[in-house]
Design a protein around this motif. Structure first.
Motif, short mmCIF file in Angstrom:
data_model
loop_
_atom_site.label_atom_id
_atom_site.label_comp_id
_atom_site.label_asym_id
_atom_site.label_seq_id
_atom_site.Cartn_x
_atom_site.Cartn_y
_atom_site.Cartn_z
N SER A 259 0.83 -1.21 0.00
CA SER A 259 0.00 0.00 0.00
C SER A 259 0.86 1.25 0.00
O SER A 259 0.56 2.24 -0.67
N LEU A 260 1.95 1.22 0.77
CA LEU A 260 2.86 2.36 0.82
C LEU A 260 3.43 2.67 -0.56
O LEU A 260 3.48 3.83 -0.98
N ALA A 261 3.85 1.63 -1.28
CA ALA A 261 4.43 1.83 -2.61
C ALA A 261 3.40 2.43 -3.56
O ALA A 261 3.72 3.32 -4.36
N VAL A 262 2.15 1.96 -3.47
CA VAL A 262 1.08 2.49 -4.33
C VAL A 262 0.85 3.97 -4.04
O VAL A 262 0.71 4.79 -4.95
N VAL A 263 0.81 4.32 -2.74
CA VAL A 263 0.53 5.71 -2.36
C VAL A 263 1.68 6.64 -2.77
O VAL A 263 1.44 7.72 -3.32
N VAL A 264 2.92 6.23 -2.50
CA VAL A 264 4.07 7.07 -2.86
C VAL A 264 4.12 7.29 -4.36
O VAL A 264 4.37 8.41 -4.83
N ARG A 265 3.87 6.25 -5.13
CA ARG A 265 3.87 6.40 -6.58
C ARG A 265 2.75 7.34 -7.03
O ARG A 265 2.92 8.16 -7.92
N GLY A 266 1.59 7.24 -6.36
CA GLY A 266 0.48 8.12 -6.69
C GLY A 266 0.75 9.57 -6.34
O GLY A 266 0.36 10.48 -7.06
N LEU A 267 1.45 9.79 -5.23
CA LEU A 267 1.76 11.16 -4.81
C LEU A 267 2.72 11.84 -5.77
O LEU A 267 2.70 13.06 -5.93
N GLY B 226 -2.94 -3.36 8.43
CA GLY B 226 -1.67 -3.15 7.72
C GLY B 226 -1.86 -2.37 6.44
O GLY B 226 -1.07 -1.47 6.11
N THR B 227 -2.90 -2.68 5.69
CA THR B 227 -3.19 -1.97 4.45
C THR B 227 -3.51 -0.51 4.73
O THR B 227 -3.03 0.40 4.04
N LEU B 228 -4.32 -0.26 5.76
CA LEU B 228 -4.68 1.11 6.11
C LEU B 228 -3.47 1.90 6.62
O LEU B 228 -3.31 3.08 6.30
N ALA B 229 -2.62 1.24 7.41
CA ALA B 229 -1.42 1.92 7.91
C ALA B 229 -0.49 2.32 6.77
O ALA B 229 0.06 3.43 6.77
N GLY B 230 -0.35 1.43 5.79
CA GLY B 230 0.49 1.73 4.65
C GLY B 230 -0.07 2.84 3.77
O GLY B 230 0.65 3.42 2.96
N THR B 231 -1.36 3.13 3.94
CA THR B 231 -2.00 4.20 3.17
C THR B 231 -2.01 5.51 3.95
O THR B 231 -1.69 6.57 3.40
N VAL B 232 -2.36 5.45 5.22
CA VAL B 232 -2.55 6.65 6.02
C VAL B 232 -1.23 7.35 6.32
O VAL B 232 -1.13 8.58 6.25
N ILE B 233 -0.18 6.61 6.66
CA ILE B 233 1.08 7.22 7.09
C ILE B 233 1.68 8.11 6.00
O ILE B 233 2.02 9.27 6.27
N PRO B 234 1.84 7.64 4.75
CA PRO B 234 2.39 8.56 3.74
C PRO B 234 1.48 9.74 3.43
O PRO B 234 1.96 10.83 3.13
N LEU B 235 0.16 9.55 3.53
CA LEU B 235 -0.76 10.66 3.30
C LEU B 235 -0.62 11.72 4.39
O LEU B 235 -0.67 12.93 4.12
#
Length: 330
Positions: free
Chosen positions: A212-220, A280-289
């Motif tokens: 999830s973190l990789a998806v969010v960072v790439r999206g940002l 875990g999925t939510l944590a990997g999304t919320v933290i980078p946001l």
């Protein structure tokens, strides 16, 4: 006209990316004269996709593709066929922002102008592809918590020094996991089978969080994130976490039941995995946001950090659920 000096520009901005190999036309040219000028000046230049029309002060007032020029009659003024809705860059625009414009507008070249709108350079898509590769490499290094650039030629002591700050921090955070295991030592001693699934629970939670973190960072990097987009992303990742969690929970519950012959153990392991994968999925999304919201580079929320946090949460959930059903597990 196209021999103006660059001056000094900030690192990783459009000013450092631009090239001077463009062809400019005076706004007094006819199509015939413009074609003649093109023939005289095209030698030695590459990536000539557009011609730029300037006024007497070298200010950019229009753009014209070679195809449009060749399709015009000889005596037609180029100001009649040029496009005036010009997309241009200032010299101090961050190269990541420039890459987004290229992607959104689907252009192969974009002019660079100074503060008085004078044409001083052009950026081609080839330079932007290098930028995208560079930014991706930087994000990958940050995701692996290695910080500054480390390559095959980096001195081993320098490489270790650049990695150590994150790893020392994660070492101390990781001690919390040991404290959790000690706290539930009685549960673990009573049902030794729980130890078999402990690495799997922690590992799966860390893996889904890192995904999830990789998806969010790439999206940002490639998107302009608004509150609505953040909420949609969070909701989507929640659904993803539920789907992944239910699927994996069913599989591991069946394995636990078949192996130990205990339906309760299967339910404990399965429900624990379901809960931890969602979290875990939510944590990997919320933290980078959140980091992005507070103007911190979201790639700093590295994979090891997410994994360590999710290890702690997964162990708490796993042993917490096991303790609730301890009487039926024994």
């Amino acid at each position: 006209m196209n021999n103006m000096t660059y001056g000094n520009f900030k690192h990783e901005t459009t000013g450092t990316l631009m090239k001077k190999g463009f062809i400019a036309l005076q706004d007094t040219y006819t199509a015939e004269k413009a074609i003649s000028h093109l023939r005289k000046n095209v030698q030695g230049k590459t990536n000539i996709h557009y011609l730029y029309i300037l006024n007497s002060d070298s200010q950019l007032i229009g753009v014209l593709s070679i195809r449009e020029l060749l399709g015009a009659s000889d005596d037609e003024w180029i100001t009649h066929i040029m496009k005036t809705d010009i997309i241009s860059f200032p010299t101090d625009l961050d190269q990541e922002e420039a890459a987004k414009v290229f992607r959104d507008k689907d252009l192969v070249s974009i002019p660079v102008v100074n503060r008085t709108n004078q044409l001083i350079g052009v950026i081609h898509v080839e330079e932007i592809l290098d930028v995208i590769q560079q930014e991706a490499d930087e994000d990958i290094r940050k995701l692996s918590a290695s910080g500054k650039e480390i390559d095959f030629r980096t001195n081993p002591f320098v490489a270790a020094w650049r990695r150590l700050p994150w790893l020392v921090l994660l070492l101390f955070i990781g001690l919390i996991s040991g404290g959790i295991i000690e706290r539930f030592e009685a549960t673990l001693e009573a049902v030794v089978a729980l130890a078999f699934f402990m690495p799997m629970i922690a590992g799966m939670t860390g893996n889904t969080g890192t995904q999830s973190l990789a998806v969010v960072v790439r999206g940002l990097v490639s998107e302009d994130i608004t509150f609505n987009k953040s909420m949609k992303l969070l909701f989507r990742e929640l659904i993803v976490g539920i789907i992944i969690g239910i699927t994996c929970a069913i599989v591991i519950a069946i394995i636990a039941f078949v192996w130990r012959g205990s339906l309760t153990l299967g339910l404990v392991v399965g429900s624990s995995l379901l809960a931890t994968l969602i979290i875990g999925t939510l944590a990997g999304t919320v933290i980078p946001l959140l980091l992005y919201k507070f103007k911190v580079d979201p790639a700093v929320a590295s994979g090891p950090l997410i994994t360590t946090i999710n290890d702690i949460l997964s162990l708490l959930i796993y042993f917490g659920i096991a303790t609730i059903f301890i009487s039926k597990l024994m």
